[in-house]
Structures are given as C-alpha cells and as structure tokens.
Design an enzyme around this catalytic site. Structure first.
Site, PDB file in Angstrom:
ATOM      1  N   SER A 100      37.178  49.400  48.984  1.00 20.02           N
ATOM      2  CA  SER A 100      36.361  49.227  47.923  1.00 20.02           C
ATOM      3  C   SER A 100      35.351  50.311  47.848  1.00 20.02           C
ATOM      4  O   SER A 100      35.055  50.883  48.775  1.00 20.02           O
ATOM      5  CB  SER A 100      35.685  47.792  48.152  1.00 20.02           C
ATOM      6  OG  SER A 100      34.570  47.612  47.029  1.00 20.02           O
ATOM      7  N   TYR A 135      30.968  41.759  53.334  1.00 17.68           N
ATOM      8  CA  TYR A 135      32.233  42.308  52.592  1.00 17.68           C
ATOM      9  C   TYR A 135      32.001  43.675  52.585  1.00 17.68           C
ATOM     10  O   TYR A 135      32.850  44.445  52.906  1.00 17.68           O
ATOM     11  CB  TYR A 135      32.091  41.669  51.019  1.00 17.68           C
ATOM     12  CG  TYR A 135      33.167  42.273  50.293  1.00 17.68           C
ATOM     13  CD1 TYR A 135      34.297  41.781  50.201  1.00 17.68           C
ATOM     14  CD2 TYR A 135      32.697  43.672  49.177  1.00 17.68           C
ATOM     15  CE1 TYR A 135      35.299  42.249  49.208  1.00 17.68           C
ATOM     16  CE2 TYR A 135      34.086  43.960  48.496  1.00 17.68           C
ATOM     17  CZ  TYR A 135      35.065  43.266  48.383  1.00 17.68           C
ATOM     18  OH  TYR A 135      36.264  43.864  47.706  1.00 17.68           O
TER      19      TYR A 135
HETATM   20  N1  LIG Z   1      38.907  42.992  41.996  1.00 17.96           N
HETATM   21  C1  LIG Z   1      37.845  43.712  42.185  1.00 17.96           C
HETATM   22  O1  LIG Z   1      37.143  44.330  41.582  1.00 17.96           O
HETATM   23  C2  LIG Z   1      38.051  44.438  43.594  1.00 17.96           C
HETATM   24  C3  LIG Z   1      37.345  45.685  43.876  1.00 17.96           C
HETATM   25  C4  LIG Z   1      37.266  46.119  45.142  1.00 17.96           C
HETATM   26  C5  LIG Z   1      38.151  45.933  46.134  1.00 17.96           C
HETATM   27  N2  LIG Z   1      39.064  44.891  45.811  1.00 17.96           N
HETATM   28  C6  LIG Z   1      39.923  44.513  46.759  1.00 17.96           C
HETATM   29  O2  LIG Z   1      41.349  44.415  46.243  1.00 17.96           O
HETATM   30  C7  LIG Z   1      41.845  43.297  47.318  1.00 17.96           C
HETATM   31  C8  LIG Z   1      42.827  42.604  46.177  1.00 17.96           C
HETATM   32  O3  LIG Z   1      41.888  41.577  45.795  1.00 17.96           O
HETATM   33  P1  LIG Z   1      41.884  41.187  44.304  1.00 17.96           P
HETATM   34  O4  LIG Z   1      40.896  41.749  43.522  1.00 17.96           O
HETATM   35  O5  LIG Z   1      43.510  41.344  43.570  1.00 17.96           O
HETATM   36  O6  LIG Z   1      41.681  39.659  44.338  1.00 17.96           O
HETATM   37  P2  LIG Z   1      42.827  38.293  44.062  1.00 17.96           P
HETATM   38  O7  LIG Z   1      41.951  37.138  44.544  1.00 17.96           O
HETATM   39  O8  LIG Z   1      43.204  38.453  42.454  1.00 17.96           O
HETATM   40  O9  LIG Z   1      43.941  38.552  44.988  1.00 17.96           O
HETATM   41  C9  LIG Z   1      43.838  38.772  46.185  1.00 17.96           C
HETATM   42  C10 LIG Z   1      44.965  37.780  46.839  1.00 17.96           C
HETATM   43  O10 LIG Z   1      45.004  37.806  48.321  1.00 17.96           O
HETATM   44  C11 LIG Z   1      45.352  36.647  48.960  1.00 17.96           C
HETATM   45  N3  LIG Z   1      44.706  36.375  50.013  1.00 17.96           N
HETATM   46  C12 LIG Z   1      43.550  35.841  50.328  1.00 17.96           C
HETATM   47  N4  LIG Z   1      43.504  35.341  51.805  1.00 17.96           N
HETATM   48  C13 LIG Z   1      44.638  35.839  52.366  1.00 17.96           C
HETATM   49  C14 LIG Z   1      45.082  35.806  53.588  1.00 17.96           C
HETATM   50  N5  LIG Z   1      44.342  35.307  54.573  1.00 17.96           N
HETATM   51  N6  LIG Z   1      46.181  36.020  54.105  1.00 17.96           N
HETATM   52  C15 LIG Z   1      47.056  36.722  52.902  1.00 17.96           C
HETATM   53  N7  LIG Z   1      46.687  36.662  51.536  1.00 17.96           N
HETATM   54  C16 LIG Z   1      45.409  36.351  51.216  1.00 17.96           C
HETATM   55  C17 LIG Z   1      44.972  35.631  47.698  1.00 17.96           C
HETATM   56  O11 LIG Z   1      45.697  34.580  47.894  1.00 17.96           O
HETATM   57  C18 LIG Z   1      45.430  36.464  46.542  1.00 17.96           C
HETATM   58  O12 LIG Z   1      46.482  36.345  46.347  1.00 17.96           O
HETATM   59  C19 LIG Z   1      41.232  42.872  48.037  1.00 17.96           C
HETATM   60  O13 LIG Z   1      41.097  43.616  49.362  1.00 17.96           O
HETATM   61  C20 LIG Z   1      39.763  43.174  47.542  1.00 17.96           C
HETATM   62  O14 LIG Z   1      38.601  42.882  48.485  1.00 17.96           O
HETATM   63  C21 LIG Z   1      39.079  44.299  44.601  1.00 17.96           C
END
Ligand SMILES: NC(=O)c1ccc[n+]([C@@H]2O[C@H](COP(=O)([O-])OP(=O)(O)OC[C@H]3O[C@@H](n4cnc5c(N)ncnc54)[C@H](O)[C@@H]3O)[C@@H](O)[C@H]2O)c1
Length: 286
Positions: A142, A155
């Site tokens: 991130s 985080y």
């Molecule tokens: N959305 C944002 O703004 C943003 C910004 C920076 C980084 N991220 C990162 O992007 C990545 C994806 O997140 P996203 O934004 O798509 O969120 P999201 O919640 O839409 O998707 C995350 C997925 O991870 C799964 N998950 C959660 N815990 C888990 C576990 N213990 N084992 C396996 N799967 C698990 C969830 O079920 C979900 O399907 C994450 O690492 C998040 O930190 C997101």
C-alpha cells in the site's frame, strides 16, 4: 515474463476487489488461474466470473494467516496444473484507529493476515517458482507501506513489512544465478473495493473485547475512509498495472503516481534529519 498464455497464476484475496480483478486480468491474458480466498461465497462468484470469460481456473479456500492452509494451496496448485509461474500475495484486511485505542487482538489480526499472509505465500511458493522456467511473485502492500500516516498503526506496520520483504527478495533473486523469478510490490492508493468491511472476515478469537460501538471520532474517520474508497480507482485499472509490471519485470507498482510527492516529503525529513510532518493534503486527517 514473455507471455502469460498457459502460465499458471495464483491470486490470494481473489474473492473481491483487487484480487478478483487480478484473477480476471490474468485469465484474459490466457493464464490458468488459481483463485484463493478465505470467504467461500465470494470466491465461488469470482470463479464463475473467470470461467464465464472462458478461462481455465480453480478455486481453493485458503486462510493466508495459516501456514498449513497456504502450503495446501501450493500443493493443490501443483497437483492440478503441474507448475506455478505467477503468485500474487494480495489478500489483506484494513484496520483503523489510533494506536492508543488498539487492543493486542487488533494488531494480531492485521499482522497475521497482511504480513504473515505474505510470508506464508513466499515460503510455500518460492521453491515452485524457482523450479519453473520463468516466474514472478508479487505482493500487495500500500502507499501505507511507504508513508506512515496516523490512524493506521497495525496496517502501516504490516505494509512497511511487506515492502521490506519484497525488496529484500528482489535483491536476493537478482543476485541468484539459478533463479529466473521477478518480483513486484503493488503500493496502491485508494481503490474501490470492499476493504472497509474487512471485519467480515475477522476470526471470532481475535474480536475486540472492549467497547463494540466505535466512538464518535472513530466513526467519523471510518465514514471519511468509506467515502474515499467508494470514489476510489477501479480495481480493474490496478490489475492492469500489475499485469504490465509482471510482463515488464518492474518492481514498483504505484497505482496513484500523485503519492510520489508524499513519499518524497517523507524522504526529505529523513534526508534532513528533521522530524516527520504530514504531507500537505494528509494534514488534518486524524
Ligand atoms: N482498497 C484500497 O484502497 C487499498 C489500498 C491499498 C492497499 N490495498 C490492499 O489491497 C489488497 C486487496 O484488498 P481489497 O482492497 O481488494 O479489499 P477486499 O476486501 O475487496 O478484498 C480482500 C480479499 O481478501 C480476502 N481475505 C481477507 N482475509 C483473508 C485471509 N485470512 N485469507 C485469505 N483471504 C482473505 C477477503 O475475503 C477479500 O476477498 C489488500 O492487501 C489491501 O490491504 C487496498
């Protein structure tokens, strides 16, 4: 990587958001995709979306915070497809709040999924990637892995750790004559996903013991974050940048180049040994 056609790509967190978009993106490039997620229903929906697109894929329920679960994912991948070429350690959860308000279970949950999830992925898949003719491993960190703003202590810690692991791995594999494995780290800004409802996957044994209703200040912060995420970048655009980076073997994947100024702001503080201040548009946050 010269082609993704018939390569095998594993994506964790494939049930939603960036992971679902990655799975669809790799399938569109002709890769065979292994979708992994802890949430069974959304995982099955993602599998349907990929196969409806004509892609060859399998879904495997996985808890990335559990070493045995990720080892089983690697075994299942090899059993089904015989090899693995691309691994996206993308599953993650968001957890907010000031450090003074964190319980130890808050730290444990976020670090278990976001940091240990990546460690487990690297540990279980690296031997298979090294054995393939070409390989690539990425992790989703991130901007919070490059600039430590307030209100996201666990985080930020998890994502700084993810950047450090992937950067170390990049150096080690670049110096390894027996490896043809590329490394990338994705550092997104705000993306339109389900991250604000991450608590849906929080294990019962790691629930907070303290007040269940968030305080007014925390509620206001959560509402601000939810509004920003709802207006965030399309996850498909982020996935496209990751796929380009895999093809071109680029390490850094920054979905929002405007954050380079924030990273530079932090670097300046280090360079001049002056105390950190928040970049202009972050000030007034928490
Ligand atoms: N959305 C944002 O703004 C943003 C910004 C920076 C980084 N991220 C990162 O992007 C990545 C994806 O997140 P996203 O934004 O798509 O969120 P999201 O919640 O839409 O998707 C995350 C997925 O991870 C799964 N998950 C959660 N815990 C888990 C576990 N213990 N084992 C396996 N799967 C698990 C969830 O079920 C979900 O399907 C994450 O690492 C998040 O930190 C997101």
């Amino acid at each position: 990587m010269d082609t993704l056609q018939d390569r095998v790509a594993v994506v964790t967190g494939a049930g939603s958001g960036i992971g679902r978009a990655l799975a669809l993106g790799f399938a569109a490039e002709g890769a065979k995709v292994v979708l992994a997620d802890v949430e069974e229903g959304t995982l099955a929906e993602s599998l349907d979306l990929v196969t409806a697109q004509g892609g060859e894929a399998m879904a495997w329920q996985t808890d990335v915070s559990d070493a045995g679960s990720v080892a089983a994912l690697a075994e299942a991948t090899i059993e089904r497809f015989g090899a693995v070429h691309v691994v996206c350690n993308n599953a993650g959860v968001g957890g907010g709040g000031l450090i003074k308000d964190q319980e130890l279970v808050d730290w444990k949950w976020v670090i278990d999924v976001n940091l240990w999830g990546v460690i487990h992925g690297v540990h279980s898949f690296l031997p298979h990637l090294r054995a393939a003719d070409q390989g690539h491993i990425m992790a989703t960190a991130s901007v919070a892995g490059l600039v430590a703003g307030p209100g996201l202590g666990p985080y930020n810690a998890s994502k700084f750790g993810v950047v450090a692991i992937m950067e170390t791995l990049h150096h080690e594999l670049a110096a390894d004559p027996d490896s043809d494995v590329g490394v990338s780290v994705l550092c997104p800004g705000v993306v339109r996903t389900n991250i604000v409802t991450s608590q849906r996957n929080r294990p019962a044994e790691l629930q907070r013991s303290g007040e269940s209703a968030p305080r007014a200040d925390a509620r206001a912060r959560n509402e601000r974050i939810a509004a920003a995420v709802a207006a965030g970048m399309d996850p498909g655009d982020v996935a496209a940048k990751v796929i380009d980076a895999v093809m071109e073997r680029r390490f850094w994947v920054l979905s929002h180049p405007e954050h380079l100024a924030d990273i530079e702001h932090r670097n300046q503080s280090l360079h001049s040994l002056t105390n950190p201040t928040l970049p202009g548009r972050w000030a007034g946050g928490d």
